[in-house]
Structures are given as structure tokens and as C-alpha cells.
Design a protein around this motif. Sequence first.
Motif, mmCIF file in Angstrom:
data_model
loop_
_atom_site.group_PDB
_atom_site.id
_atom_site.type_symbol
_atom_site.label_atom_id
_atom_site.label_comp_id
_atom_site.label_asym_id
_atom_site.label_seq_id
_atom_site.Cartn_x
_atom_site.Cartn_y
_atom_site.Cartn_z
ATOM 1 N N VAL A 1 -3.137 10.988 -84.881
ATOM 2 C CA VAL A 1 -3.392 9.581 -84.587
ATOM 3 C C VAL A 1 -2.052 8.947 -84.260
ATOM 4 O O VAL A 1 -1.152 8.903 -85.105
ATOM 5 C CB VAL A 1 -4.058 8.860 -85.769
ATOM 6 C CG1 VAL A 1 -4.311 7.393 -85.414
ATOM 7 C CG2 VAL A 1 -5.359 9.551 -86.166
ATOM 8 N N GLY A 2 -1.884 8.484 -83.025
ATOM 9 C CA GLY A 2 -0.590 7.969 -82.576
ATOM 10 C C GLY A 2 -0.547 6.455 -82.472
ATOM 11 O O GLY A 2 -1.493 5.743 -82.824
ATOM 12 N N LYS A 3 0.566 5.991 -81.959
ATOM 13 C CA LYS A 3 0.797 4.550 -81.791
ATOM 14 C C LYS A 3 1.601 4.341 -80.519
ATOM 15 O O LYS A 3 2.480 5.153 -80.185
ATOM 16 C CB LYS A 3 1.564 4.008 -83.001
ATOM 17 C CG LYS A 3 1.793 2.508 -82.991
ATOM 18 C CD LYS A 3 2.531 2.078 -84.261
ATOM 19 C CE LYS A 3 2.799 0.576 -84.250
ATOM 20 N NZ LYS A 3 3.552 0.152 -85.464
ATOM 21 N N THR A 4 1.312 3.267 -79.801
ATOM 22 C CA THR A 4 2.046 2.950 -78.576
ATOM 23 C C THR A 4 2.065 1.440 -78.373
ATOM 24 O O THR A 4 1.120 0.757 -78.787
ATOM 25 C CB THR A 4 1.395 3.626 -77.352
ATOM 26 O OG1 THR A 4 2.179 3.379 -76.184
ATOM 27 C CG2 THR A 4 -0.005 3.092 -77.105
ATOM 28 N N PRO A 5 3.108 0.906 -77.753
ATOM 29 C CA PRO A 5 3.093 -0.526 -77.448
ATOM 30 C C PRO A 5 2.150 -0.868 -76.307
ATOM 31 O O PRO A 5 1.655 -1.991 -76.219
ATOM 32 C CB PRO A 5 4.549 -0.817 -77.069
ATOM 33 C CG PRO A 5 5.082 0.488 -76.596
ATOM 34 C CD PRO A 5 4.401 1.529 -77.427
ATOM 35 N N VAL A 6 1.875 0.103 -75.427
ATOM 36 C CA VAL A 6 1.009 -0.178 -74.292
ATOM 37 C C VAL A 6 0.466 1.124 -73.711
ATOM 38 O O VAL A 6 1.161 2.143 -73.651
ATOM 39 C CB VAL A 6 1.768 -0.975 -73.204
ATOM 40 C CG1 VAL A 6 2.949 -0.182 -72.652
ATOM 41 C CG2 VAL A 6 0.834 -1.411 -72.077
ATOM 42 N N VAL A 7 -0.806 1.082 -73.317
ATOM 43 C CA VAL A 7 -1.428 2.169 -72.556
ATOM 44 C C VAL A 7 -1.517 1.704 -71.114
ATOM 45 O O VAL A 7 -2.146 0.681 -70.822
ATOM 46 C CB VAL A 7 -2.830 2.510 -73.084
ATOM 47 C CG1 VAL A 7 -3.497 3.567 -72.188
ATOM 48 C CG2 VAL A 7 -2.777 3.002 -74.522
ATOM 49 N N LEU A 8 -0.881 2.425 -70.214
ATOM 50 C CA LEU A 8 -0.887 2.070 -68.800
ATOM 51 C C LEU A 8 -1.908 2.929 -68.063
ATOM 52 O O LEU A 8 -1.972 4.147 -68.277
ATOM 53 C CB LEU A 8 0.498 2.277 -68.192
ATOM 54 C CG LEU A 8 1.640 1.486 -68.834
ATOM 55 C CD1 LEU A 8 2.977 1.893 -68.231
ATOM 56 C CD2 LEU A 8 1.414 -0.011 -68.684
ATOM 57 N N ARG A 9 -2.667 2.275 -67.175
ATOM 58 C CA ARG A 9 -3.686 2.985 -66.398
ATOM 59 C C ARG A 9 -3.413 2.770 -64.916
ATOM 60 O O ARG A 9 -4.046 1.936 -64.262
ATOM 61 C CB ARG A 9 -5.079 2.485 -66.787
ATOM 62 C CG ARG A 9 -5.397 2.657 -68.267
ATOM 63 C CD ARG A 9 -6.747 2.054 -68.657
ATOM 64 N NE ARG A 9 -7.838 2.761 -68.022
ATOM 65 C CZ ARG A 9 -8.654 2.223 -67.113
ATOM 66 N NH1 ARG A 9 -8.473 0.969 -66.710
ATOM 67 N NH2 ARG A 9 -9.632 2.924 -66.590
ATOM 68 N N PRO A 10 -2.440 3.496 -64.353
ATOM 69 C CA PRO A 10 -2.101 3.316 -62.938
ATOM 70 C C PRO A 10 -3.272 3.687 -62.032
ATOM 71 O O PRO A 10 -4.057 4.586 -62.342
ATOM 72 C CB PRO A 10 -0.917 4.256 -62.736
ATOM 73 C CG PRO A 10 -1.074 5.294 -63.802
ATOM 74 C CD PRO A 10 -1.647 4.567 -64.983
ATOM 75 N N GLY A 11 -3.338 2.998 -60.890
ATOM 76 C CA GLY A 11 -4.417 3.248 -59.948
ATOM 77 C C GLY A 11 -3.968 3.923 -58.671
ATOM 78 O O GLY A 11 -4.774 4.125 -57.758
#
Length: 491
Positions: free
Chosen positions: A60-70
Motif C-alpha cells: 500500500v503506497g502513497k503519492t502526492p499525485v496520480v497523473l493520467r497523461p492522455g
Amino acid sequence: MIAGHVPAPYRPGMSRNLDTLKTIDNDLVSRFAAIVGDAHALTIPDDQRPYLIEWRDRFVGKTPVVLRPGSVSEVCAIVRLAGETGTGLVPQGGNTGLVGGQIPFETGTDVVVSLTRLNAIRDVDTDGNTLVAEAGVTLQAVQDAAAARDRFYPLSLASEGSCQIGGTLATNAGGTGVLAYGSARDLCLGIEAVMPDGRVYDGLNRLRKDNTGYDLKDLLIGSEGTLGIITAAVLKLHPKPNAIETVFAGVETPDKALSLFNRLREATGPMLTAFEFIPRIGLDYVLRYAPGSRDPFNDRHPWYALIEVSSGVDHGLRERLETTLTEAFETGEISDAALAETESQRTDFWHLRTMLSEVQRYEGGSIKHDVSVPVSHVPAFIAEASEAVIEMVPGARPVPFGHLGDGNVHFNVSQPVGADRPAFLARWEEMNDLVHAIVLKHGGSISAEHGIGRMKRNELARVKSPVALDLMRAIKAAIDPKGIMNPGKLL
């Protein structure tokens, strides 16, 4: 340098010191979000959750942001900003990996880059038997697109409805078709990837022959996102099989299953496209917990083989198979066998195999091993490893199953009935050490098809030769000198 964001000390070729990484500040998060748009920059914990938890809940991780490039250009911009600021990037496909390679660490210092929106099938060439798919296309969608053009993409996994092409290549996925068609590496002609400096490696080569130096795609395939982010690939297609015969057979021992495999291989040659083995305990789990499952036989058998032969043309395939099975019955290699009479029955047989991994969770803790040994060593390995784990944990229930035809054994161990689940799982590394020592004794590998990721990184350093590790670290240092690509994974 962005205020408040201090990159970790990094020596080329070495893993980053994750304990010294600093939190990414809001300004940097905003700069990343501006690349993909706020709608595709996930910062709310509930929105991030599906990207941060491995399906077995081991990581189980942690991140400041998940980016979903298009687009590929957006991936390039993300990587350039990461290089400028020393930000670690964790590429992720369908989040079906089993060794934690796609999950960020708990420090919250790395950004997750989900390739889900890169989901176009760019081209299908039936003359050249190729398909160009972007990284976020699911394996099932590739299979369906090939079938729609009367072609066949043979990579097949239990997670094919959700795993994505980029992830299957980054981990060099295996599955049930390796016996006849090879792993993901063998099914790829070319790769497009964004490299750590933000440039695009355009290697979408459709050639079957190309001897112009190093095969750079093979560095990226199986690298688990530590050398670059795969954005598209040229996949090999095959003629669609027109004749398929599927058998579920009961056998007494793994040795007899191996004899049956050899008999079938000699009788059918390359038409033998799958040979899976299942223990009775595993079948019991499936029958107990998987809806729609039923036992193909009235009698119980200690082991089972799921066999498939296929061909582009039907030249008496069923008759040849029936003759071979009759011979195997006469020699005692099989106790019973059922041939699928309909496509529905064939699907039912495969359902018993594909549900094996999922249902084990209902029996409590399960310690997993994805290993391979030479095919001829599979019976001896199973016997030795089973005895060893039961001696270590009395009452432990080995559930070895997998791909006999390529020597890949998923040597899973269920906790003793009524045991304390956390206490059993706390012995994961201890049991891994025990089983992997037996694997190495048989000349095998501690990772057959799942990769190294987080789970086996430290163990890789113990089992890989110093020369091999030095070469791997040199490659990593040359391609990713700032250490931003999936830091702390694999090496």
C-alpha cells in the motif's frame, strides 16, 4: 530547484535512498497537474486509492499525485519536469502486478504515472501479422482486435481483462501460452518509449529481421519501468486457430503428469499449446469458492492436467489426441480424461484453472512463490519444497500449480486450518528463503513471470551473479543517471 523539494542523494547505478527523500510541495504538484489537466491529476485520497493498493493488499503506497497523461507528448513533459526536479516516477498499467513494482513506496515522494488513457489501437496489419497498441490498451482488447481480423494474439493471463499492454511488456509477462508462443518479449517486434531525459525512443519496428546493433526494445521489456516508460508497442499476431481441442485429465503424480506431457509433445509437436497442472487441494478451493465451477469427474484424483492442442487447420487433430490419451491411459499416465465437446465446456475447464489464484485468499493467509525450474525437475522440486514447508510450519498446505510445459510453478502455501493469519504471513520471507534455496538447488529462478519489483529486490542481489548485477547497474546508470525511473524497484 523547486523550494521544499530536495532530491534524494543518488549514486549512478544504485538504488535511491528512500529514507532521505523530502515531500513534494504543492507548487510542484501544480506544475505536474498543469501538464495533464486538473481532471487527470488525482490528489484526493479516495480517487488515488485504486492506484496505490496491490490487489493482494501486500503493498500500500502513497503519492502526492496520480497523473493520467492522455498523449505521448504529455508523458514527455512529465518526465522532463521530473528530471529537472529530481522527482521519482512510478509507471503503472492496470495495477495487476504481484511484486509491488507498480506501487509507490510509503514515503509519498514519488509520482504515479498511469498509462490508462493511452488506449488506442493504432494499426492492425493482417499481411504483416502485426498490431500496434498503446500502453494502456488492455490485453483483452488486443485479443479481441486481433480476433476481429481473424488473427490471434496468444498472450493469455488470468488478469487479461484489466492488465495493460505496457505492463505486460514492462514485466515480460508469461501466462498459459508460453509453451507454444513464448512470453511477452517473444511477442513484441518494436517499442515506443519515453526515456528518462524526456525524449521519445521511436522503435516501432515491424521487421522480422533487423541486425542493426543492440536490440534496445529488449532492454525496456522486463525492465519494470526502471529504464523508461513504454507508450506503445508492435505486437506479433498469429493465424487464428481453427481447430482447438481441450482436455481435463486426472493423474496420480507430478511424475506421471510429466510423462504425459512428453508423450503429448512427441505426438502433437507445436500443436501442443498449453499444459497446466493443478493439485486436488487447488481444485477443491475453486469448487468451494468460485461460482459456476464444477468437478469434471465423479472420482477425485490427486492431480490434474489441463491440456490444449490447436492448429490452423483440422487434420484429424481430435483423433490424434484421442489416440495419444488412450495410450497414456494404458500406461497409467492418466486415470481419467474429459475432452471438451463444446466451447462452453472448454471455457468451464479453463475457469477451473484461471480461478486458482483468486480463491486461495478465502482459505486464509497464502505465501506465494513464482518460480521456475527445468521442466524435468518439476516433480522433484514440488516434492522437496512441499516437505520442507510442512516441516517448517506443521499443517501448512502447499498448493503448487502452474505451467508444467515451461517449468513455471506457482508454489503457494496456504496457512494451517485455524491458524492465525498475520502470524503465518509474518513468516513470508523465511519461507521464501527456504523454497528459493530449493529452487536454486535445481538450477531454477526465483522469478518466473511476475518480476522483481519491491518484493524480491533484496533477494535478487543475493542470487544474481556479481557480474550480472554490475552490468544491470551500469545500464541503469547510463540510461537513467538521475534515478527518477521507478526508484527503489528491481535494483
